[in-house]
Motif scaffolding. Structure first.
Motif, PDB file in Angstrom:
ATOM      1  N   THR A 188      96.984  74.838 -22.581  1.00 19.86           N
ATOM      2  CA  THR A 188      96.502  73.950 -21.437  1.00 19.86           C
ATOM      3  C   THR A 188      96.006  72.723 -21.762  1.00 19.86           C
ATOM      4  OG1 THR A 188      95.919  76.122 -20.205  1.00 19.86           O
ATOM      5  CG2 THR A 188      95.163  73.869 -19.239  1.00 19.86           C
ATOM      6  N   LYS A 189      95.443  72.639 -23.064  1.00 17.69           N
ATOM      7  CA  LYS A 189      94.575  71.298 -23.156  1.00 17.69           C
ATOM      8  C   LYS A 189      95.580  70.337 -23.570  1.00 17.69           C
ATOM      9  CE  LYS A 189      90.338  73.364 -24.889  1.00 17.69           C
ATOM     10  NZ  LYS A 189      90.534  74.983 -24.905  1.00 17.69           N
ATOM     11  N   LEU A 190      96.906  70.762 -23.827  1.00 17.33           N
ATOM     12  CA  LEU A 190      97.935  69.574 -24.248  1.00 17.33           C
ATOM     13  C   LEU A 190      97.959  68.916 -22.713  1.00 17.33           C
ATOM     14  CD1 LEU A 190      99.992  67.943 -25.799  1.00 17.33           C
ATOM     15  CD2 LEU A 190     101.679  70.127 -25.297  1.00 17.33           C
ATOM     16  N   LEU A 203      99.365  59.568 -28.905  1.00 18.10           N
ATOM     17  CA  LEU A 203      98.694  60.883 -28.647  1.00 18.10           C
ATOM     18  C   LEU A 203      99.111  61.945 -29.672  1.00 18.10           C
ATOM     19  CD1 LEU A 203      96.605  62.375 -26.635  1.00 18.10           C
ATOM     20  CD2 LEU A 203      98.855  62.882 -25.234  1.00 18.10           C
ATOM     21  N   HIS A 204     100.335  61.926 -29.882  1.00 16.24           N
ATOM     22  CA  HIS A 204     101.169  62.916 -30.869  1.00 16.24           C
ATOM     23  C   HIS A 204     100.277  63.003 -32.157  1.00 16.24           C
ATOM     24  CE1 HIS A 204     104.354  64.151 -33.864  1.00 16.24           C
ATOM     25  NE2 HIS A 204     103.495  65.243 -33.413  1.00 16.24           N
ATOM     26  N   SER A 205      99.976  61.728 -32.650  1.00 19.43           N
ATOM     27  CA  SER A 205      99.345  61.664 -33.921  1.00 19.43           C
ATOM     28  C   SER A 205      97.959  62.164 -34.080  1.00 19.43           C
ATOM     29  CB  SER A 205      99.472  60.041 -34.446  1.00 19.43           C
ATOM     30  OG  SER A 205      98.519  59.360 -33.361  1.00 19.43           O
ATOM     31  N   ASP A 222     102.594  69.250 -37.196  1.00 18.67           N
ATOM     32  CA  ASP A 222     101.598  68.044 -36.874  1.00 18.67           C
ATOM     33  C   ASP A 222     101.620  68.146 -35.276  1.00 18.67           C
ATOM     34  OD1 ASP A 222     104.308  67.348 -35.881  1.00 18.67           O
ATOM     35  OD2 ASP A 222     104.449  65.735 -37.230  1.00 18.67           O
ATOM     36  N   GLY A 223     101.468  69.254 -34.672  1.00 15.36           N
ATOM     37  CA  GLY A 223     101.210  69.626 -33.551  1.00 15.36           C
ATOM     38  C   GLY A 223     101.709  71.107 -33.117  1.00 15.36           C
ATOM     39  N   PHE A 224     101.439  71.753 -31.758  1.00 13.48           N
ATOM     40  CA  PHE A 224     100.444  70.819 -30.912  1.00 13.48           C
ATOM     41  C   PHE A 224      99.119  71.909 -30.786  1.00 13.48           C
ATOM     42  CE2 PHE A 224     104.188  68.882 -29.623  1.00 13.48           C
ATOM     43  CZ  PHE A 224     103.644  67.394 -29.670  1.00 13.48           C
ATOM     44  N   GLY A 225      99.400  73.376 -30.754  1.00 16.21           N
ATOM     45  CA  GLY A 225      98.176  74.440 -30.579  1.00 16.21           C
ATOM     46  C   GLY A 225      98.799  75.617 -30.799  1.00 16.21           C
ATOM     47  N   LEU A 283     102.490  76.745 -29.784  1.00 11.59           N
ATOM     48  CA  LEU A 283     103.350  75.674 -29.696  1.00 11.59           C
ATOM     49  C   LEU A 283     103.259  74.739 -30.516  1.00 11.59           C
ATOM     50  CD1 LEU A 283     105.364  74.023 -27.360  1.00 11.59           C
ATOM     51  CD2 LEU A 283     103.319  72.919 -26.597  1.00 11.59           C
ATOM     52  N   GLY A 284     104.304  74.395 -31.345  1.00 18.80           N
ATOM     53  CA  GLY A 284     104.430  73.589 -32.537  1.00 18.80           C
ATOM     54  C   GLY A 284     105.539  72.820 -32.808  1.00 18.80           C
ATOM     55  N   THR A 285     105.408  71.507 -33.592  1.00 25.04           N
ATOM     56  CA  THR A 285     106.528  70.698 -33.990  1.00 25.04           C
ATOM     57  C   THR A 285     106.119  70.257 -35.245  1.00 25.04           C
ATOM     58  OG1 THR A 285     107.554  68.611 -33.401  1.00 25.04           O
ATOM     59  CG2 THR A 285     105.158  68.709 -32.998  1.00 25.04           C
TER      60      THR A 285
END
Length: 405
Positions: A81-83, A213-215, A243-246, A258-260
């Motif tokens: 949710t925090k994203l 924000l992504h960084s 490098d993201g997201f949680g 959730l990742g990238t």
């Protein structure tokens, strides 16, 4: 932004659709089904094995879905949710409602619910102190701080409830059609729901529109108020290049992520939900984001705009219309398995004339072990005008007899 596979949802469920049906040429249709289902006889393969109940892999570089499993099933986003919280605050900064230097006071509610007394992930903001939006955003993203989430919500909208309304407005505006947020933290609430499809849309939105924000999600640690904490995303240390997201956890639904990552200039987004264990979550994410980890390979079946099949037309100058792919069709396969993939075309037909080129009328399904592992939108390849009266009459008669049987 529009994620390529979203429009598939507009079609009826497969139980209500006809598969290669027509009031005419039953024998030809049956032959077509058999021939089409055997197209993939050469590359013997099995669907990618994911222990999570739901999963997606999105090719952000090519804007296409690679793999999907129960991506539209409602789930509790928990910590993910925090994203959405971060993006909502970022939009307020863009709008000029606040600045990174704006100071927000730490309320007793934020301190007790999301701070040290609550024994949850926190940035340890002191009761009645004031913290800048900039520090709160770092605390929210890097520390996954619940107190930061609540302080931001209260400071920006007056309460968590009001802030949740802003979250939902933003979610709908970027295409997250099946999400409902009730708080900024992800704390359990039966009405706090989303889907992996929507989370992937959110991640793609951040990558495309909020690179700064992504960084922040890639930061290894953050020091605030003389307290240094490492990034609370455990997958950052398990998956090289992430490098993201949680990551999240729900008592009812298990582990989610959730990742990238960028692989040789090609960026992917993966999401999973309801993974049974921590180890399964890591394994599933590696399987999706690092295909070589489990010996998988990305197999393309069709290029964008390629002819797939024909669909029957009712009342037109032509009895059929070509069906073409709207996007490239590809998925992950295990080339060492012996089970065969199958392809199936589903459309609600016969399609009534007139037919316009580019109409979304059905979908191509990729199956393994009779499970649909991927859906791709199919569009009409040309126009079909309305036929003459005699032709329409014969079509109507044929449809009548078809309905009888």
């Amino acid at each position: 932004m529009q994620v390529g596979w979203k429009k598939c949802k507009q079609h009826k469920s497969q139980d209500n659709c006809r598969y290669w049906t027509s009031p005419k040429n039953w024998r030809a249709s049956a032959i077509a089904v058999l021939a089409f289902c055997s197209i993939l006889a050469a590359p013997t393969a099995q669907a990618v094995e994911i222990k999570a109940k739901a999963a997606t892999l999105y090719d952000f570089t090519n804007k296409s879905l690679v793999f999907s499993k129960n991506s539209q099933v409602l789930m509790a986003p928990a910590n993910l949710t925090k994203l959405m919280t971060a993006v909502t605050v970022q939009q307020a900064i863009h709008a000029g409602d606040i600045t990174p230097q704006t100071m927000f006071k730490v309320s007793e509610h934020a301190w007790r619910t999301g701070g040290a007394p609550a024994r949850v992930t926190t940035m340890f903001a002191r009761l009645n102190s004031s913290v800048s939006v900039n520090d709160l955003m770092y605390g929210l993203i890097v520390h996954s701080a619940n107190d930061a989430a609540i302080i931001l919500a209260e400071g920006l909208a007056g309460s968590e409830e009001n802030f949740a309304r802003e979250m939902n407005k933003l979610a709908k505006s970027i295409g997250m059609e099946n999400s409902n947020f009730t708080n900024p933290t992800g704390f359990p609430d039966e009405n706090h729901k989303t889907t992996l499809e929507d989370l992937t849309i959110l991640a793609a939105y951040v990558l495309e529109h909020e690179p700064e924000l992504h960084s922040v999600f890639a930061m290894d640690r953050f020091t605030w108020n003389k307290i240094t904490q490492r990034n609370k995303n455990p997958l950052m240390r398990d998956i090289e290049g992430l490098d993201g997201f949680g990551a999240g956890f729900s008592e009812r639904e298990g582990f989610a992520a959730l990742g990238t990552l960028d692989s040789n200039g090609h960026r992917y987004v993966a999401a999973i939900a309801a993974s049974p264990t921590l180890q399964d979550r890591v394994q599933d994410m590696k399987t999706l984001l690092l295909p070589t980890f489990s010996g998988l390979t990305l197999q393309q079946f069709y290029r964008k705009g390629e002819l797939v099949s024909d669909a029957q037309v009712y009342g037109g100058k032509k009895t059929t219309v070509s069906l073409k792919t709207n996007d490239a069709v590809a998925t992950l396969i295990n080339p060492n398995e012996k089970d065969k993939y199958k392809l199936r075309v589903v459309y609600n037909g016969p399609i009534p004339a007139p037919v316009e080129k580019g109409m979304e009328v059905g979908e191509l399904q990729v199956l393994s072990k009779n499970d649909v592992i991927y859906r791709a939108t199919l569009v009409t390849g040309e126009d079909v005008a309305i036929g003459d009266l005699q032709g329409r009459a014969w079509d109507a008669l044929g449809e009548f007899f078809y309905q009888l049987f």
